[in-house]
Design an enzyme around this catalytic site. Structure first.
Site, mmCIF file in Angstrom:
data_model
loop_
_atom_site.group_PDB
_atom_site.id
_atom_site.type_symbol
_atom_site.label_atom_id
_atom_site.label_comp_id
_atom_site.label_asym_id
_atom_site.label_seq_id
_atom_site.Cartn_x
_atom_site.Cartn_y
_atom_site.Cartn_z
ATOM 1 N N SER A 69 -3.144 3.020 5.084
ATOM 2 C CA SER A 69 -2.556 1.623 4.814
ATOM 3 C C SER A 69 -1.294 1.462 5.425
ATOM 4 C CB SER A 69 -2.424 0.756 3.340
ATOM 5 O OG SER A 69 -2.095 1.652 2.711
ATOM 6 N N ASP A 70 -0.517 0.806 5.655
ATOM 7 C CA ASP A 70 1.503 0.648 5.592
ATOM 8 C C ASP A 70 1.342 0.834 4.102
ATOM 9 O OD1 ASP A 70 3.609 1.351 6.612
ATOM 10 O OD2 ASP A 70 3.796 -0.348 7.421
ATOM 11 N N TRP A 71 2.903 1.574 3.923
ATOM 12 C CA TRP A 71 3.205 2.077 2.494
ATOM 13 C C TRP A 71 2.592 0.865 1.578
ATOM 14 C CZ3 TRP A 71 7.017 6.908 1.790
ATOM 15 C CH2 TRP A 71 7.413 6.547 0.719
#
Length: 727
Positions: free
Chosen positions: A277-279
């Site tokens: 996932s992104d942050w």
């Protein structure tokens, strides 16, 4: 020989498949020993103690969690000492499973290269590959296993700050640049060390409405498949180790839980790697209004196919309950864990968890002369000559005035996304001029700040310009004005810099303007009045040396515009491969066409534009249709007085079909170096499958009527030929 190469490729592919299967078998043997908490831990990624590149989530006692096997990977931990320290904690866990260390090595680790959008302007895949090799080497000898690069987001809106990280506006070039970067990062080194690359952001992040970072995306399926997805498909085909989710939604579903995307990735494209996932983007699905709560977000993400949760603790908090209640099957969890363990096996971490932690290699292989040379060459190839009224190249005269807030601003040379660099290393324009021309009288005056309205420095700058034989202006935006969360509603050159430039032009006609930035900027007065303009982006460690050597002609500029430069904010998005309307724009008042009544439709500098210190002439091309491709033979002649590069650009237009197509699409490029007086015939091939497109009913073959166009840029087409493709 051809058959031998095919045989060797077959052997390599078979070996890779065998190794993958072997690693999966080994991973399964570990999975059988793991507790549910330990499995979930492998999918949990947290940031380290050194820095943060997003809003930090409270993870509790990180060292304790590592020793309990509840963290599988970390980001923002860099350097041999720091990574070894964390790895030692992981070796105290029950099963001794090593950690993965990831970092945003976007355009260099310690040796900084031009920002990716600048590298894109080189249209030189070999130079890009070499740059990524250096970035990979410096990373792996510093304990890093994984870079969150390349960003493959096609982008058409320069207000979006993250255009600096990507390939620009063209899909075909994004595919080519992505291949070069992935192969540069991931090819194993002779000592067995290798870096994982990450194709991000999956998908269509570059289409954020209004160019506003993290904003929603609303596009058709045809645009998604024809414009934004092809670079990611190419990444999967080239064995990229990982993908990263985008923050945005597509068709109402955030990418972190979008099963449509991951069905494409895993089932249709046959991808075997992992997705991170992104942050905090998994829990942000709650904020989107897609997930009811964190528990639902965790379930939707893991079932869609997202392997690792970056810095939101959603998996670590929610997956155990979901598995125990049967809402998520343990088989689904095991599949995700297997992907993580396979990557750790491929990196050799199970054989030696500390193999990437070597203090001697780190000391010997950071910021070396050879690395800086590669950075210098990349920087030279990234500078675009936008305008030249016979002033460039110049022989540096006796008295030079260097004016502008970016002439000696060392931090700005690197640009944004340099999380591990040393800020006192980059060479500025002023420093390079003084080093290279110690006998020259060089006067430096800032004249004004980057932003703000203070004009008190104007008189001194104007006086210096009057008294000098040559003026070099260094203007643009600050390094922190582009990048993540750095969208700008007004992309004119900030402050009063353009006003200063116009005052300088009045008193000295021998004035070279260098413009620095992380995006295409608007500078209409400079474009009109400046005698010579070089767009230098943010060039990195060797910025100043590259600028000076282009100014003096040691290097003949060869870069081209990878993303159209608008004239007006109101034009945005402006890009070359637009579709026709039923009433195409006509530059004539009082007509009913798709135009503005107060501004024109054309950009200031179109895609593919760029000048040289030499001239190139094209002969009559020979275009033929072969069994599986279109062949284009182009005679070209360097008719000028200097050696130089010419970017041959071939565009196509499909005139009608099951779905409409753009007025032109880049389908082949070749960056050709010719010595002065040299003549050569260059052959480029366009495979028929490159003409395929996604229409109303899915992917369509490329049969139909086409125009083949050869251009100096997307607007300056110098040859056209109509053809019919049947297969």
């Amino acid at each position: 020989m051809k058959h031998i190469i095919i045989l060797l490729l077959g052997i390599i592919t078979s070996s890779s498949i065998f190794a993958q299967q072997s690693y999966e078998t080994k991973a399964d043997s570990i999975i059988r020993l793991m507790s549910l908490d330990e499995k979930i831990g492998q999918l949990n990624q947290i940031t380290g103690f050194q820095m943060a590149t997003g809003p930090i989530t409270d993870s509790g006692d990180k060292r304790k969690l590592i020793k309990e096997g509840k963290i599988g990977s970390m980001l923002n931990v860099c350097g041999e000492y720091a990574t070894r320290s964390m790895q030692e904690l992981a070796m105290q866990s029950r099963l001794h499973i090593p950690l993965l260390f990831g970092l945003d090595v976007i355009h260099g680790y310690r040796t900084v290269f031009p920002i990716p959008l600048a590298m894109a302007s080189s249209f030189d895949t070999e130079a890009i590959w070499q740059s990524c090799r250096v970035s990979a080497r410096e990373s792996v000898v510093s304990g890093i296993h994984w870079t969150f690069s390349p960003m493959l987001d096609v982008a058409r809106d320069p207000r979006w700050g993250r255009v600096m990280e990507g390939p620009g506006e063209d899909t075909y070039w994004a595919c080519e640049m992505g291949k070069a970067m992935i192969n540069g990062y991931q090819q194993p080194f002779d000592d067995g060390l290798q870096l994982m690359a990450c194709a991000k952001h999956f998908a269509a992040y570059g289409a954020a409405i209004g160019g506003r970072d993290y904003n929603t995306v609303d596009i058709s399926m045809q645009t998604l498949h024809n414009v934004y997805l092809p670079p990611f498909k190419v990444a999967a085909e080239n064995g990229v180790a990982s993908f990263m989710c985008s923050f945005n939604e597509i068709n109402g579903v955030p990418s972190s839980g979008n099963a449509y995307l991951y069905d494409l990735l895993y089932k249709q494209w046959g991808y075997k790697g992992l997705v991170v996932s992104d942050w905090a983007s998994i829990w942000e699905m709650v904020v989107h209004g897609y997930s009811k709560d964190r528990e639902m977000a965790a379930m939707q993400a893991i079932q869609a196919g997202v392997t690792i949760d970056m810095e939101s603790n959603v998996y670590s908090d929610q997956l155990k309950k979901l598995v125990e209640t049967g809402k998520v099957s343990e088989a689904t969890l095991n599949e995700a864990v297997r992907k993580v363990l396979v990557q750790k096996y491929q990196l050799g971490l199970f054989d030696d968890p500390y193999r990437y932690c070597n203090s001697q290699k780190e000391a010997d292989e950071i910021l070396t002369d050879s690395h800086r040379k590669t950075a210098y060459e990349m920087a030279c190839k990234s500078i675009i000559l936008l305008k030249n009224n016979s002033l460039l190249p110049v022989k540096i005269p006796q008295k030079v005035a260097v004016i502008g807030p970016l002439a000696n601003f060392q931090r700005a040379m690197d640009g944004n996304w340099t999380v591990a660099t040393e800020t006192d290393v980059a060479v500025t324009l002023l420093e390079a001029l003084k080093n290279k021309f110690p006998q020259t009288e060089i006067t430096f005056i800032e004249g004004c700040s980057i932003s703000g309205n203070d004009r008190s420095g104007f008189p001194a700058a104007i006086k210096s310009a009057k008294e000098s034989d040559l003026v070099i202006l260094a203007l643009g935006e600050n390094w922190g004005m582009s990048g993540e969360a750095r969208s700008r509603g007004d992309i004119h050159i900030p402050g009063v810099q353009e006003e200063l430039a116009c005052e300088i032009y009045k008193v000295n006609k021998k004035c070279i303007t260098l413009l620095m930035g992380g995006r295409p900027l608007i500078f209409n007065q400079i474009a009109e009045k400046a005698p010579a303009i070089l767009y230098t982006w943010f060039l990195g460690t060797e910025a100043g040396n590259a600028m000076v050597d282009v100014i003096t002609g040691k290097y003949n500029p060869s870069a081209r515009v990878p993303m159209s430069f608008p004239k007006h904010i109101g034009q945005i998005p402006v890009y070359y491969n637009y579709k026709n309307t039923g009433r195409p724009a006509v530059d004539k008042e009082g007509n009913y066409s798709s135009r503005y009544i107060d501004i024109d439709n054309k950009p200031q500098y179109p895609f593919g534009y760029g000048l040289s210190y030499t001239t190139f002439e094209y002969g009559q091309p020979d275009i033929s249709i072969e069994e599986k491709f279109i062949s284009v033979d182009i005679p070209i002649y360097n008719s000028g007085l200097m050696d130089g590069h010419e970017l041959i650009q071939i565009y196509t237009r499909k005139w009608w079909g099951e779905s409409t197509r753009p007025v032109k699409e880049l389908k082949a490029v070749e960056n050709v170096f010719l010595k002065k007086g040299e003549k050569r015939t260059i052959q480029l091939k366009i495979p028929f499958d490159r003409l395929a497109y996604y229409g109303q009913s899915g992917w369509e073959k490329a049969d139909g009527d086409y125009t083949i166009m050869i251009g100096r840029n997307a607007e300056d087409i110098i040859f056209r030929k109509n053809i019919k493709v049947n297969f």
